[in-house]
Write a protein that holds these residues in place. Structure first.
Motif, PDB file in Angstrom:
ATOM      1  N   TRP A   1     111.968  59.395 -18.158  1.00  0.00           N
ATOM      2  CA  TRP A   1     112.716  60.577 -17.745  1.00  0.00           C
ATOM      3  C   TRP A   1     112.102  61.827 -18.359  1.00  0.00           C
ATOM      4  O   TRP A   1     111.879  61.886 -19.580  1.00  0.00           O
ATOM      5  CB  TRP A   1     114.160  60.389 -18.195  1.00  0.00           C
ATOM      6  CG  TRP A   1     115.095  61.528 -18.011  1.00  0.00           C
ATOM      7  CD1 TRP A   1     115.142  62.425 -16.992  1.00  0.00           C
ATOM      8  CD2 TRP A   1     116.194  61.853 -18.879  1.00  0.00           C
ATOM      9  NE1 TRP A   1     116.192  63.300 -17.164  1.00  0.00           N
ATOM     10  CE2 TRP A   1     116.847  62.969 -18.308  1.00  0.00           C
ATOM     11  CE3 TRP A   1     116.691  61.302 -20.061  1.00  0.00           C
ATOM     12  CZ2 TRP A   1     117.974  63.557 -18.904  1.00  0.00           C
ATOM     13  CZ3 TRP A   1     117.809  61.873 -20.648  1.00  0.00           C
ATOM     14  CH2 TRP A   1     118.436  62.990 -20.069  1.00  0.00           C
TER      15      TRP A   1
ATOM     16  N   GLU B   1     117.147  60.280 -11.005  1.00  0.00           N
ATOM     17  CA  GLU B   1     115.888  61.030 -11.030  1.00  0.00           C
ATOM     18  C   GLU B   1     115.997  62.317 -10.216  1.00  0.00           C
ATOM     19  O   GLU B   1     115.588  63.395 -10.672  1.00  0.00           O
ATOM     20  CB  GLU B   1     114.760  60.158 -10.485  1.00  0.00           C
ATOM     21  CG  GLU B   1     113.391  60.827 -10.524  1.00  0.00           C
ATOM     22  CD  GLU B   1     112.278  59.917 -10.047  1.00  0.00           C
ATOM     23  OE1 GLU B   1     111.104  60.345 -10.101  1.00  0.00           O
ATOM     24  OE2 GLU B   1     112.572  58.775  -9.620  1.00  0.00           O
TER      25      GLU B   1
ATOM     26  N   ASP C   1     116.026  64.798 -13.419  1.00  0.00           N
ATOM     27  CA  ASP C   1     114.681  64.847 -13.976  1.00  0.00           C
ATOM     28  C   ASP C   1     114.175  66.285 -13.965  1.00  0.00           C
ATOM     29  O   ASP C   1     114.248  66.974 -12.943  1.00  0.00           O
ATOM     30  CB  ASP C   1     113.742  63.959 -13.163  1.00  0.00           C
ATOM     31  CG  ASP C   1     112.402  63.772 -13.858  1.00  0.00           C
ATOM     32  OD1 ASP C   1     111.539  64.660 -13.705  1.00  0.00           O
ATOM     33  OD2 ASP C   1     112.221  62.749 -14.544  1.00  0.00           O
TER      34      ASP C   1
END
Length: 512
Positions: A119, A145, A149
């Motif tokens: 990450w 994600e 992210d």
């Protein structure tokens, strides 16, 4: 508090010319408790790696099966695939990786395998994220994600707003996944993870700790082309997003370990001195493994951005010696041992969360276990006991000497174990970086018989204040001038097999 003189034993062998029977006896209750704590019926010490990369990372090349097969070859019991968060990865890689992971689980049933992610942490750098496998693991991973992210949300720069996004991401994991775990990766490499960020992540209850030693340990070997690398890729200097309180020495490794871990009384000790668990791990960070003949086929520069995957590697016939950030296969050099109650995903996750972890490089020891005993209670890594003020607390350390050659072709020798004591002083300021009361309470020098177990005992008498105890060990090859602390690794000339260390997580002792 006062400390006893050291006691030194070897199971099944003489000790420095003195028979075992003539050595100062270990009390029966300690022996019994040690046997109960260290017996295989209680914990299975399973080797694993939570930080690896495949052809689905923009900077790696191996298939999932390559990584799992290599891990299995080198004795790994559990493994996490953690390809980098990246726009092309979120768009094209998560589901295909999951197909490959599921195939690897069927093929390699003796390896507990997770699909996770490295990450890009908002306001910081990198962390491992993984959670319990299940039918929806790919969907949950992709949602995480896409939403959190920093590469996908443009939230990488250090700011209070971005740091808050990181905490929100961890809370999302708690609410939406089972058995989530977060580990901060290579914390000092770029200086982008401030002490207050570590504390904030720790206090979520999901960030269990940090890499005590980074991967990419093979990058320290001298390179044939003369270009110097460094263990873990730690060749950096402060940048615009680095926390300004870090000294220059923070950007180097010490015996392969991150400065936060290696510095006695440093940041790791300042976190432990609050009386809260924050554990260390070790890993391979496998991208391009030194000595491997597999190579990534040549592709156009935009190939990964278009596909989210590189072609399968091919046999080049030439060992890798120049690869940047050179790694080892999982379990080949760096090992994280988790004390699990069963060989299952959930048991390993529970062990990691509880801090039943010790780590070693280059097979320095085959086993390293600790029992802390006081007022009829016993504890091992990550645990705590509570004793009356004025009590005695005994620490027993059991280390099984290495008996097999490591990747250098030699059998490593453990030449010293240090029992480290740190006082628990309570909540510190968010950016505290030191715990000056931390000390080496006792050093032990094992006699080396391959395969034998050595046993040490140390008693803290008249305990008046809460403390923790942890252990480190070394092959004794390199130290800082005039002392026993690890020395900084030399950029461009750091053969990792010539400077081996092992570390345990702490046991806490509360006093009432």
């Amino acid at each position: 508090m006062r400390s006893s003189r050291r006691r030194f034993f070897i199971l099944g062998a003489a000790v420095a010319g003195t028979s075992l029977a003539a050595a100062p006896p270990v009390s029966a209750d300690i022996t019994s408790e040690l046997g109960r704590l260290l017996g295989r019926t209680r914990y299975r010490w399973l080797v694993g790696d939570h930080h690896t990369h495949t052809q689905y990372s923009y900077d790696a090349m191996y298939t999932v099966d390559n990584v799992v097969s290599g891990a299995r070859l080198h004795g790994a019991d559990w493994l996490v695939i953690t390809d980098h968060g990246y726009p092309a990865h979120e768009k094209s890689s998560v589901e295909p990786t999951n197909v490959d992971v599921r195939a690897a689980r069927r093929k390699h049933r003796d390896v507990l395998l997770w699909q996770g992610i490295e990450w890009n942490v908002p306001g910081a750098e990198h962390a491992t994220v993984f959670f319990a496998p299940g039918a929806d693991e790919a969907t949950l991973l992709r949602t995480f994600e896409r939403t959190y992210d920093s590469r996908l949300t443009d939230s990488g720069s250090g700011s209070a707003e971005n740091e808050a996004k990181a905490i929100a991401a961890v809370r999302w994991l708690r609410q939406n996944t089972r058995d989530p775990i977060v580990v901060v990766n290579h914390p000092s490499r770029n200086g982008r993870v401030a002490p207050h960020e570590l504390r904030a992540l720790r206090d979520t209850g999901l960030a269990i700790g940090m890499e005590g030693a980074p991967g990419a340990q093979a990058d320290g070997f001298p390179k044939p082309d003369g270009n110097g690398g460094a263990r873990g890729g730690y060749v950096n200097n402060p940048g615009t997003d680095s926390w300004p309180g870090y000294p220059a020495e923070a950007y180097r490794t010490y015996g392969g370990f991150d400065w936060m871990t290696a510095k006695l009384g440093g940041i790791w000790d300042s976190l432990l001195a609050e009386g809260k668990g924050f554990w260390i791990t070790s890993n391979s960070d496998s991208h391009y493994n030194r000595g491997d003949v597999l190579a990534r086929p040549a592709v156009p520069g935009d190939y990964y951005d278009k596909t989210g995957k590189y072609p399968d590697p091919v046999d080049s016939g030439v060992p890798h010696l120049l690869a940047p950030y050179a790694d080892f296969y999982p379990g080949e050099f760096s090992r994280t041992y988790a004390g699990a109650t069963a060989r299952t995903h959930s048991a390993v996750a529970s062990a990691l969360r509880a801090g039943r972890i010790w780590v070693t490089h280059g097979g320095l020891v085959d086993n390293l276990e600790v029992a802390v005993h006081g007022d009829g209670q016993s504890a091992t890594y990550g645990d705590r006991i509570r004793v009356r003020r004025g009590s005695s607390v005994t620490v027993v350390i059991a280390a099984r000497m290495a008996c097999r050659p490591n990747g250098s072709g030699s059998i490593p020798q453990l030449r010293r174990l240090d029992l480290i004591q740190g006082l628990i002083t309570g909540t510190a300021s968010p950016d505290a970086v030191s715990a000056p009361a931390t000390r080496v309470a006792q050093s032990f020098q094992p006699r080396w018989w391959p395969g034998h177990t050595v046993l040490f005992q140390h008693t803290f008498r008249d305990v008046r204040a809460p403390f923790y105890a942890r252990v480190r060990g070394t092959d004794g090859n390199r130290h800082a001038p005039g002392g026993i602390e690890p020395a900084p690794d030399v950029i461009g000339d750091s053969d990792p097999f010539q400077d081996l260390w092992c570390y345990t997580n702490p046991v806490f002792v509360d006093v009432w």
